[in-house]
Design a protein around this motif. Sequence first.
Motif, mmCIF file in Angstrom:
data_model
loop_
_atom_site.group_PDB
_atom_site.id
_atom_site.type_symbol
_atom_site.label_atom_id
_atom_site.label_comp_id
_atom_site.label_asym_id
_atom_site.label_seq_id
_atom_site.Cartn_x
_atom_site.Cartn_y
_atom_site.Cartn_z
ATOM 1 N N ARG A 199 -21.214 18.492 1.466
ATOM 2 C CA ARG A 199 -21.526 17.497 2.410
ATOM 3 C C ARG A 199 -20.222 16.948 3.046
ATOM 4 O O ARG A 199 -20.032 16.646 4.093
ATOM 5 C CB ARG A 199 -22.336 16.372 1.860
ATOM 6 C CG ARG A 199 -22.803 15.328 2.684
ATOM 7 C CD ARG A 199 -23.269 14.129 2.158
ATOM 8 N NE ARG A 199 -21.992 13.117 1.645
ATOM 9 C CZ ARG A 199 -21.756 12.856 0.377
ATOM 10 N NH1 ARG A 199 -22.864 13.081 -0.637
ATOM 11 N NH2 ARG A 199 -20.643 12.134 -0.087
ATOM 12 N N LYS A 200 -19.262 16.681 2.230
ATOM 13 C CA LYS A 200 -17.956 15.968 2.708
ATOM 14 C C LYS A 200 -17.303 16.788 3.773
ATOM 15 O O LYS A 200 -16.735 16.252 4.766
ATOM 16 C CB LYS A 200 -17.081 15.729 1.603
ATOM 17 C CG LYS A 200 -17.685 14.348 0.756
ATOM 18 C CD LYS A 200 -17.008 14.062 -0.529
ATOM 19 C CE LYS A 200 -17.533 13.084 -1.443
ATOM 20 N NZ LYS A 200 -16.660 12.780 -2.467
ATOM 21 N N ILE A 201 -17.142 18.245 3.412
ATOM 22 C CA ILE A 201 -16.393 19.014 4.388
ATOM 23 C C ILE A 201 -17.155 19.286 5.584
ATOM 24 O O ILE A 201 -16.671 19.352 6.739
ATOM 25 C CB ILE A 201 -16.236 20.214 3.698
ATOM 26 C CG1 ILE A 201 -15.124 20.216 2.664
ATOM 27 C CG2 ILE A 201 -15.494 21.311 4.695
ATOM 28 C CD1 ILE A 201 -14.556 20.950 1.569
ATOM 29 N N ILE A 202 -18.690 19.214 5.390
ATOM 30 C CA ILE A 202 -19.356 19.252 6.958
ATOM 31 C C ILE A 202 -19.038 18.086 7.768
ATOM 32 O O ILE A 202 -18.914 18.528 8.775
ATOM 33 C CB ILE A 202 -20.861 19.647 6.482
ATOM 34 C CG1 ILE A 202 -21.274 20.764 5.806
ATOM 35 C CG2 ILE A 202 -21.731 19.297 7.736
ATOM 36 C CD1 ILE A 202 -22.584 20.949 4.913
ATOM 37 N N LEU A 203 -19.106 17.105 7.164
ATOM 38 C CA LEU A 203 -19.024 15.845 7.746
ATOM 39 C C LEU A 203 -17.618 15.725 8.459
ATOM 40 O O LEU A 203 -17.439 15.082 9.436
ATOM 41 C CB LEU A 203 -19.560 14.546 6.922
ATOM 42 C CG LEU A 203 -20.828 14.634 6.798
ATOM 43 C CD1 LEU A 203 -21.170 13.225 5.872
ATOM 44 C CD2 LEU A 203 -21.785 14.468 7.903
#
Length: 336
Positions: A199-203
């Motif tokens: 999630r953190k890398i996608i965002l």
Amino acid sequence: MKKKILVCGAGGFIGGHLASIFKDDKNYELVCADIKPKEYWFQIFDNAKNFSLDLKEYENTLKVTKDVDYIFNFACNMGGMGFIENNKAECMLSVLVNTNLLRSAIENSCKKYFFSSSACVYNALKQKQTFVSGLKETDAYPADPEDGYGWEKLFSERMCRHFSEDFGLETRVVRYHNIYGPQGTFDGGREKAPAALCRKIILAKKNNLKQIDVWGDGEQTRSFLYIDDCIKGTLDVFNSGFSDVFNVGSEEQVSINQMIEMIEEIADYKVKRNYQLDKPKGVRGRSSDNSLIEKNIGWKPNHSLKEGLTKTYKWINDQIEGGTNIDKFSKSNIVK
Ligand code: GDC
């Protein structure tokens, strides 16, 4: 004659995936139970009988186990390190679910009972280094499990054993090692590292950010098991003639930094890491030793971490990019 199967915690991650295996099988009648309101179940199937109720209450466990042949218990109040470290009493209250289900299984003459335990039962002393030898089932004793959540799991494992010895209930118990994959929590406080870091890398990529927060120094290690492998291992143990406790985990031990590198490759996006040393870190190193389950049951995982993360990353990306009902995989405050 159809067998009646009850999946407890069917509105959650592993329970939902297990229920999906039985939902169209003509040999089974499927009953699903979860404390969450039905609109928050991660997966729900119309052809099952679905109950939204609190399995900590004995009357409710008696109700859902009526005429049931096989019980799968995945119901517990849990999450990743961020949740279990800060909610020890809530985690330990899940002992009521297992206890009342076992009592009801006897009362309603159920035939077989499955309990989902965790790698959090293992002795802390064996998990002090970054890269550790895989944990063998015997490493749970002498007992020094994860405070709160791990103690509840270890106690409930023993409860299964004693219900088997004293009342003749057939039980199966496995210890899951950090299960991840599509249809799992990825935000809101209960998410585990694979989903959180995807999630953190996608965002970061979406918002053109150069840095993500990482809990700890990133050198701590884990092994992570893809959900499809978990479901296969669960069913293989359930259908076996063995009542021993088995690891259902992966032996592919990686540091959190190594996992981040894999996710960066999948995303085709590199980030700087802001290491947050004051965040919940759990044990320093953990991995599974699968010798016992391989020898007795013949099970081992099929997915590499990279393969599993690729599927998980895509699913989380789809949710963030406009998939429906994101809230249900994110809200951390629904289960009390
Ligand atoms: O949360 P978890 O996956 O649980 O964390 C693994 C490691 O990843 C921890 O050291 C954590 O500090 C680190 N980490 C780094 N960044 C982040 O953004 C993050 N979010 C999270 N969550 N972690 C991050 C789990 C239990 C489960 C379960 C399994 C069994 O412990 O929480 O309930 O039973 O173990 O293996 P983990 O592996 O410590």
